[in-house]
Design a protein around this motif. Structure first.
Motif, PDB file in Angstrom:
ATOM      1  N   ASP A   8      -8.927  10.470  27.928  1.00 49.02           N
ATOM      2  CA  ASP A   8     -10.071   9.905  28.661  1.00 49.02           C
ATOM      3  C   ASP A   8     -10.679   8.713  27.923  1.00 49.02           C
ATOM      4  N   ASN A   9     -10.875   8.858  26.621  1.00 48.56           N
ATOM      5  CA  ASN A   9     -11.437   7.754  25.845  1.00 48.56           C
ATOM      6  C   ASN A   9     -10.464   6.592  25.749  1.00 48.56           C
ATOM      7  N   ARG A  10      -9.187   6.891  25.634  1.00 50.60           N
ATOM      8  CA  ARG A  10      -8.179   5.833  25.586  1.00 50.60           C
ATOM      9  C   ARG A  10      -8.195   5.047  26.895  1.00 50.60           C
ATOM     10  N   MET A  11      -8.264   5.746  28.023  1.00 52.98           N
ATOM     11  CA  MET A  11      -8.301   5.069  29.322  1.00 52.98           C
ATOM     12  C   MET A  11      -9.566   4.232  29.464  1.00 52.98           C
ATOM     13  N   ALA A  12     -10.676   4.715  28.924  1.00 51.87           N
ATOM     14  CA  ALA A  12     -11.922   3.946  28.982  1.00 51.87           C
ATOM     15  C   ALA A  12     -11.779   2.634  28.223  1.00 51.87           C
ATOM     16  N   ILE A  13     -11.142   2.669  27.067  1.00 48.58           N
ATOM     17  CA  ILE A  13     -10.938   1.446  26.291  1.00 48.58           C
ATOM     18  C   ILE A  13     -10.010   0.494  27.030  1.00 48.58           C
ATOM     19  N   VAL A  14      -8.938   1.016  27.594  1.00 49.45           N
ATOM     20  CA  VAL A  14      -7.992   0.170  28.326  1.00 49.45           C
ATOM     21  C   VAL A  14      -8.687  -0.475  29.521  1.00 49.45           C
ATOM     22  N   ASN A  15      -9.449   0.311  30.265  1.00 53.65           N
ATOM     23  CA  ASN A  15     -10.157  -0.233  31.429  1.00 53.65           C
ATOM     24  C   ASN A  15     -11.170  -1.295  31.027  1.00 53.65           C
ATOM     25  N   TYR A  16     -11.870  -1.068  29.919  1.00 56.17           N
ATOM     26  CA  TYR A  16     -12.824  -2.058  29.413  1.00 56.17           C
ATOM     27  C   TYR A  16     -12.114  -3.362  29.074  1.00 56.17           C
ATOM     28  N   ARG A  17     -10.988  -3.264  28.390  1.00 54.30           N
ATOM     29  CA  ARG A  17     -10.244  -4.473  28.017  1.00 54.30           C
ATOM     30  C   ARG A  17      -9.708  -5.198  29.238  1.00 54.30           C
ATOM     31  N   LEU A  18      -9.249  -4.448  30.241  1.00 54.84           N
ATOM     32  CA  LEU A  18      -8.768  -5.087  31.471  1.00 54.84           C
ATOM     33  C   LEU A  18      -9.899  -5.820  32.194  1.00 54.84           C
ATOM     34  N   GLU A  19     -11.062  -5.185  32.238  1.00 58.56           N
ATOM     35  CA  GLU A  19     -12.209  -5.827  32.895  1.00 58.56           C
ATOM     36  C   GLU A  19     -12.591  -7.112  32.160  1.00 58.56           C
ATOM     37  N   ARG A  20     -12.571  -7.076  30.835  1.00 58.88           N
ATOM     38  CA  ARG A  20     -12.859  -8.290  30.066  1.00 58.88           C
ATOM     39  C   ARG A  20     -11.836  -9.380  30.360  1.00 58.88           C
ATOM     40  N   ALA A  21     -10.574  -8.992  30.484  1.00 58.07           N
ATOM     41  CA  ALA A  21      -9.536  -9.974  30.789  1.00 58.07           C
ATOM     42  C   ALA A  21      -9.772 -10.595  32.159  1.00 58.07           C
ATOM     43  N   HIS A  22     -10.143  -9.775  33.138  1.00 55.89           N
ATOM     44  CA  HIS A  22     -10.455 -10.302  34.475  1.00 55.89           C
ATOM     45  C   HIS A  22     -11.603 -11.304  34.397  1.00 55.89           C
ATOM     46  N   GLU A  23     -12.652 -10.946  33.687  1.00 57.60           N
ATOM     47  CA  GLU A  23     -13.805 -11.840  33.572  1.00 57.60           C
ATOM     48  C   GLU A  23     -13.435 -13.127  32.850  1.00 57.60           C
TER      49      GLU A  23
END
Length: 60
Positions: A8-23
């Motif tokens: 769960d925490n790993r997925m949260a980090i991955v999702n955060y990084r993907l969102e930053r990449a989108h931005e």
């Protein structure tokens, strides 16, 4: 580091990084690029992000 986290925490980090990449893509300053370069680079970058998102969703 993320390999040591629970799923769960790993997925949260991955999702955060993907969102930053989108931005970053949305905010990218293409002032020094011509239209041909933008048309070449942006689709490739978006395809890469979509591929990573797909891989992270398959892990769930």
């Amino acid at each position: 580091m993320k390999e040591k986290l629970d799923p769960d925490n790993r997925m949260a980090i991955v999702n955060y990084r993907l969102e930053r990449a989108h931005e970053t893509l949305k905010e990218a300053d293409f002032a020094y690029c011509d239209l041909a370069l933008v048309n070449t680079l942006r689709p490739r970058a978006e395809a890469f992000i979509e591929a990573v998102e797909k891989l992270t969703l398959e892990e769930k």
